[in-house]
Design an enzyme around this catalytic site. Structure first.
Site, PDB file in Angstrom:
ATOM      1  N   GLY A 241      -2.212  -8.989  12.570  1.00 16.36           N
ATOM      2  CA  GLY A 241      -2.785  -7.659  12.780  1.00 16.36           C
ATOM      3  C   GLY A 241      -3.472  -7.025  11.582  1.00 16.36           C
TER       4      GLY A 241
ATOM      5  CB  CYS B 270       7.448  16.738 -15.257  1.00 17.26           C
ATOM      6  SG  CYS B 270       6.061  16.255 -14.195  1.00 17.26           S
TER       7      CYS B 270
ATOM      8  CG  ASN C 103      -6.526  -9.737  14.624  1.00 14.31           C
ATOM      9  OD1 ASN C 103      -7.181  -9.126  15.471  1.00 14.31           O
ATOM     10  ND2 ASN C 103      -6.291  -9.253  13.427  1.00 14.31           N
TER      11      ASN C 103
ATOM     12  CG  HIS D 189      -2.025  -1.065   1.071  1.00 10.34           C
ATOM     13  ND1 HIS D 189      -2.853  -1.449   2.092  1.00 10.34           N
ATOM     14  CD2 HIS D 189      -2.388  -1.847   0.014  1.00 10.34           C
ATOM     15  CE1 HIS D 189      -3.674  -2.412   1.689  1.00 10.34           C
ATOM     16  NE2 HIS D 189      -3.407  -2.674   0.430  1.00 10.34           N
TER      17      HIS D 189
HETATM   18  P1  OAD Z   1      -7.453  -2.344  10.251  1.00  5.80           P
HETATM   19  O1  OAD Z   1      -7.477  -1.087  11.034  1.00  5.80           O
HETATM   20  O2  OAD Z   1      -8.582  -2.636   9.350  1.00  5.80           O
HETATM   21  O3  OAD Z   1      -7.316  -3.595  11.225  1.00  5.80           O
HETATM   22  C1  OAD Z   1      -6.370  -3.681  12.244  1.00  5.80           C
HETATM   23  C2  OAD Z   1      -6.368  -5.103  12.778  1.00  5.80           C
HETATM   24  O4  OAD Z   1      -5.370  -5.189  13.774  1.00  5.80           O
HETATM   25  C3  OAD Z   1      -7.675  -5.559  13.402  1.00  5.80           C
HETATM   26  O5  OAD Z   1      -7.948  -6.878  12.946  1.00  5.80           O
HETATM   27  C4  OAD Z   1      -7.367  -5.578  14.902  1.00  5.80           C
HETATM   28  O6  OAD Z   1      -8.099  -6.598  15.579  1.00  5.80           O
HETATM   29  C5  OAD Z   1      -5.889  -5.898  14.883  1.00  5.80           C
HETATM   30  N1  OAD Z   1      -5.125  -5.449  16.052  1.00  5.80           N
HETATM   31  C6  OAD Z   1      -5.343  -4.379  16.868  1.00  5.80           C
HETATM   32  N2  OAD Z   1      -4.396  -4.290  17.798  1.00  5.80           N
HETATM   33  C7  OAD Z   1      -3.516  -5.305  17.556  1.00  5.80           C
HETATM   34  C8  OAD Z   1      -2.300  -5.749  18.172  1.00  5.80           C
HETATM   35  N3  OAD Z   1      -1.765  -5.110  19.225  1.00  5.80           N
HETATM   36  N4  OAD Z   1      -1.677  -6.832  17.662  1.00  5.80           N
HETATM   37  C9  OAD Z   1      -2.205  -7.497  16.603  1.00  5.80           C
HETATM   38  N5  OAD Z   1      -3.331  -7.130  15.985  1.00  5.80           N
HETATM   39  C10 OAD Z   1      -3.987  -6.052  16.453  1.00  5.80           C
HETATM   40  O7  OAD Z   1      -6.067  -2.342   9.459  1.00  5.80           O
HETATM   41  P2  OAD Z   1      -5.620  -3.208   8.213  1.00  5.80           P
HETATM   42  O8  OAD Z   1      -6.198  -4.569   8.255  1.00  5.80           O
HETATM   43  O9  OAD Z   1      -4.144  -3.093   8.131  1.00  5.80           O
HETATM   44  O10 OAD Z   1      -5.521   0.212   2.835  1.00  5.80           O
HETATM   45  O11 OAD Z   1      -6.265  -2.423   7.036  1.00  5.80           O
HETATM   46  C11 OAD Z   1      -5.969  -2.873   5.746  1.00  5.80           C
HETATM   47  C12 OAD Z   1      -6.058  -1.766   4.792  1.00  5.80           C
HETATM   48  O12 OAD Z   1      -7.351  -1.198   4.861  1.00  5.80           O
HETATM   49  C13 OAD Z   1      -5.143  -0.581   5.043  1.00  5.80           C
HETATM   50  O13 OAD Z   1      -3.820  -0.803   4.630  1.00  5.80           O
HETATM   51  C14 OAD Z   1      -5.812   0.455   4.211  1.00  5.80           C
HETATM   52  C15 OAD Z   1      -7.290   0.159   4.458  1.00  5.80           C
HETATM   53  O14 OAD Z   1      -8.099   0.173   3.365  1.00  5.80           O
HETATM   54  C16 OAD Z   1      -5.352   1.269   1.986  1.00  5.80           C
HETATM   55  O15 OAD Z   1      -5.317   2.415   2.373  1.00  5.80           O
HETATM   56  C17 OAD Z   1      -5.226   0.882   0.569  1.00  5.80           C
END
Ligand code: OAD
Length: 272
Positions: free
Chosen positions: A209, A170, A235, A124
């Site tokens: 995560g 550019c 998670n 990303h």
């Molecule tokens: P999210 O904010 O959707 O999810 C975060 C995840 O981390 C959740 O499943 C939580 O349960 C978990 N979590 C929270 N605290 C944690 C910890 N201490 N240890 C382990 N896990 C923990 O974030 P992403 O899944 O990364 O994309 O989101 C994916 C993508 O959605 C992002 O990169 C973004 C968004 O659309 C773009 O911007 C293209």
């Protein structure tokens, strides 16, 4: 403590593919993507990430979109890698070409912890880089000197800063080097094909995560399941990846935080 079946899985020979999301940086103090901090106020309206993180929003209000990213960049720059990031750097050091990391995080913390760009696919993007909005540059460039790294929430971008946020080649407006919701993955910027290839070659997938809300990460999970390779999911909450594990009964759902589990997993991995 890891039980014997988990230790057995971690000793699988071959490529270990790690897939991380915002949860791995939560213990560094970076709000997860869907946390309360995600929205941005323009005038009297609150914009959600799905609206701000778009090419369409950048076309309509580039200064507001930049202000949001510069604020988020400040949060990332103010954070330090945590024990899970450091363990993953150790996993690469020990695993060499048996290690590969696909991360959705744009915070750059994996690289700051010591993972290399060769073995880390930032699917990303990286918030510390920008690229030409006309895509004339061969690669993203670091953010220019002089752009405030401790951006106060709500502070507008000045004309002088907007002048600096231009393509060095550019002169077109530069854009943050991140994947937006109305854009598609590609190889040049986001290592799309390489990430799919990794899923086709891996002998173990470890997902840490992430909610699994975006298409490429879920695709990686599905490919590995179809190939019958085990998956470990770290998670605090069940999610679509843990559901895949439950359905296939290949691997394990390790309920808890990245900081609790990742160092233990890495400590059990064999060397190269
Ligand atoms: P999210 O904010 O959707 O999810 C975060 C995840 O981390 C959740 O499943 C939580 O349960 C978990 N979590 C929270 N605290 C944690 C910890 N201490 N240890 C382990 N896990 C923990 O974030 P992403 O899944 O990364 O994309 O989101 C994916 C993508 O959605 C992002 O990169 C973004 C968004 O659309 C773009 O911007 C293209």
């Amino acid at each position: 403590m890891l039980d014997d079946s988990l230790k057995q899985i971690l000793r699988t020979p071959g490529l270990i593919l790690w897939l991380t999301g915002a949860g791995v940086s939560a213990e560094s103090g970076i709000p997860t993507f869907r946390g309360k901090e995600g929205y941005w106020q323009v005038g009297s309206r609150n914009y959600q990430p799905e609206e701000m993180a778009t090419w369409a929003a950048f076309q309509e209000m580039p200064d507001e979109v930049w202000a949001w990213y510069l604020y988020r960049r400040g949060v990332c720059r103010g954070a330090e890698p945590n024990v899970a990031h450091r363990a993953l750097a150790k996993a690469e050091e020990r695993g060499g070409d048996r290690f590969l990391l696909v991360t959705q995080n744009v915070d750059g913390l994996h690289l700051r912890a010591g993972n290399t760009l060769d073995r880390t696919y930032q699917i990303h993007g990286n918030i510390d880089f920008m690229r030409c909005s006309n895509e004339c540059l061969p690669a993203p460039v670091p953010m220019p000197q002089g752009i405030d790294v401790a951006w106060e929430k709500g502070r507008p971008v000045t004309d002088c800063e907007l002048q600096a946020l231009r393509c060095p080649s550019c002169g077109a407006p530069a854009r943050p080097h991140v994947l937006w919701f109305d854009e598609s993955y590609d190889e040049a910027n986001f290592r799309f094909e390489s990430a799919i290839d990794a899923a086709k070659q891996a002998t173990l997938l470890i997902v840490v995560g992430t909610t699994g809300a975006t298409s490429l990460p879920m695709h990686i999970g599905t490919i590995t399941v179809q190939r019958g390779i085990p998956m470990l999911v770290v998670n605090p909450e069940p999610n679509p990846f843990s559901a895949l594990v439950a359905r296939t009964r290949s691997g394990a759902f390790l309920q808890g935080t990245a900081g609790q589990w990742v160092p233990q997993l890495v400590a059990t991995l064999p060397g190269r």
